[in-house]
Design a protein around this motif. Structure first.
Motif, PDB file in Angstrom:
ATOM      1  N   UNK A   1       0.866  -1.172   0.000  1.00 49.34           N
ATOM      2  CA  UNK A   1       0.000   0.000   0.000  1.00 49.34           C
ATOM      3  C   UNK A   1       0.908   1.228   0.000  1.00 49.34           C
ATOM      4  N   UNK A   2       0.672   2.132  -0.918  1.00 44.20           N
ATOM      5  CA  UNK A   2       1.504   3.331  -1.028  1.00 44.20           C
ATOM      6  C   UNK A   2       0.840   4.511  -0.355  1.00 44.20           C
ATOM      7  N   UNK A   3       1.663   5.374   0.191  1.00 41.47           N
ATOM      8  CA  UNK A   3       1.186   6.584   0.841  1.00 41.47           C
ATOM      9  C   UNK A   3       1.993   7.749   0.291  1.00 41.47           C
ATOM     10  N   UNK A   4       1.308   8.741  -0.230  1.00 45.45           N
ATOM     11  CA  UNK A   4       1.986   9.940  -0.719  1.00 45.45           C
ATOM     12  C   UNK A   4       1.712  11.072   0.257  1.00 45.45           C
ATOM     13  N   UNK A   5       2.777  11.750   0.630  1.00 46.52           N
ATOM     14  CA  UNK A   5       2.647  12.918   1.495  1.00 46.52           C
ATOM     15  C   UNK A   5       3.232  14.128   0.775  1.00 46.52           C
ATOM     16  N   UNK A   6       2.641  15.278   1.016  1.00 50.20           N
ATOM     17  CA  UNK A   6       3.148  16.514   0.414  1.00 50.20           C
ATOM     18  C   UNK A   6       4.373  16.982   1.196  1.00 50.20           C
ATOM     19  N   UNK A   7       5.452  17.257   0.486  1.00 50.22           N
ATOM     20  CA  UNK A   7       6.718  17.611   1.138  1.00 50.22           C
ATOM     21  C   UNK A   7       6.558  18.831   2.040  1.00 50.22           C
ATOM     22  N   UNK A   8       5.894  19.855   1.566  1.00 49.62           N
ATOM     23  CA  UNK A   8       5.753  21.077   2.370  1.00 49.62           C
ATOM     24  C   UNK A   8       4.614  20.982   3.377  1.00 49.62           C
TER      25      UNK A   8
ATOM     26  N   UNK B   1       6.092  13.784   7.946  1.00 49.42           N
ATOM     27  CA  UNK B   1       7.299  13.167   7.401  1.00 49.42           C
ATOM     28  C   UNK B   1       8.412  13.154   8.436  1.00 49.42           C
ATOM     29  N   UNK B   2       8.626  14.274   9.102  1.00 48.65           N
ATOM     30  CA  UNK B   2       9.662  14.350  10.140  1.00 48.65           C
ATOM     31  C   UNK B   2       9.393  13.359  11.267  1.00 48.65           C
ATOM     32  N   UNK B   3       8.153  13.270  11.682  1.00 45.96           N
ATOM     33  CA  UNK B   3       7.805  12.333  12.759  1.00 45.96           C
ATOM     34  C   UNK B   3       8.054  10.893  12.336  1.00 45.96           C
ATOM     35  N   UNK B   4       7.627  10.538  11.134  1.00 44.18           N
ATOM     36  CA  UNK B   4       7.821   9.171  10.653  1.00 44.18           C
ATOM     37  C   UNK B   4       9.301   8.834  10.506  1.00 44.18           C
ATOM     38  N   UNK B   5      10.099   9.799  10.107  1.00 45.27           N
ATOM     39  CA  UNK B   5      11.535   9.573   9.969  1.00 45.27           C
ATOM     40  C   UNK B   5      12.251   9.473  11.306  1.00 45.27           C
ATOM     41  N   UNK B   6      11.626   9.929  12.368  1.00 44.19           N
ATOM     42  CA  UNK B   6      12.277   9.925  13.682  1.00 44.19           C
ATOM     43  C   UNK B   6      12.001   8.656  14.488  1.00 44.19           C
ATOM     44  N   UNK B   7      11.303   7.708  13.938  1.00 43.64           N
ATOM     45  CA  UNK B   7      10.930   6.483  14.651  1.00 43.64           C
ATOM     46  C   UNK B   7      12.113   5.521  14.698  1.00 43.64           C
ATOM     47  N   UNK B   8      13.055   5.759  15.587  1.00 45.14           N
ATOM     48  CA  UNK B   8      14.255   4.928  15.697  1.00 45.14           C
ATOM     49  C   UNK B   8      13.925   3.531  16.200  1.00 45.14           C
ATOM     50  N   UNK B   9      14.415   2.523  15.497  1.00 44.72           N
ATOM     51  CA  UNK B   9      14.256   1.153  15.933  1.00 44.72           C
ATOM     52  C   UNK B   9      12.923   0.514  15.596  1.00 44.72           C
ATOM     53  N   UNK B  10      11.990   1.272  15.099  1.00 40.75           N
ATOM     54  CA  UNK B  10      10.677   0.724  14.746  1.00 40.75           C
ATOM     55  C   UNK B  10      10.446   0.960  13.258  1.00 40.75           C
TER      56      UNK B  10
END
Length: 71
Positions: free
Chosen positions: A32-39, A45-54
């Motif tokens: 399943x694909x998810x598109x998010x707007x960069x701006x 996006x920042x929150x999802x990228x910060x999920x260390x170890x998960x």
């Protein structure tokens, strides 16, 4: 003992392995694909990228199951 060394495999071994993986994925997974707007969605996006170890998949599964169980 180390696992399979894919780089040392012959053409037929790689072909068989790739076919097996393709068929396994086709029968056991749903992409399943998810598109998010960069701006506009930068906070998400920042929150999802910060999920260390998960993994992102595990995180999304957890959120969706919490939503299902809250009904």
């Amino acid at each position: 003992m180390p696992g399979n060394l894919y780089k040392n495999w012959g053409v037929e071994q790689r072909k068989h392995w790739n076919e097996y993986n393709k068929n396994y994925s086709k029968t056991h997974f749903k992409t399943i694909n998810l598109k998010l707007r960069i701006d506009e969605d930068k906070d998400i996006i920042d929150y999802l990228n910060s999920r260390n170890g998960e993994t992102l998949s595990e995180f999304v599964r957890q959120i969706i199951r919490e939503k299902i169980n809250s009904k």
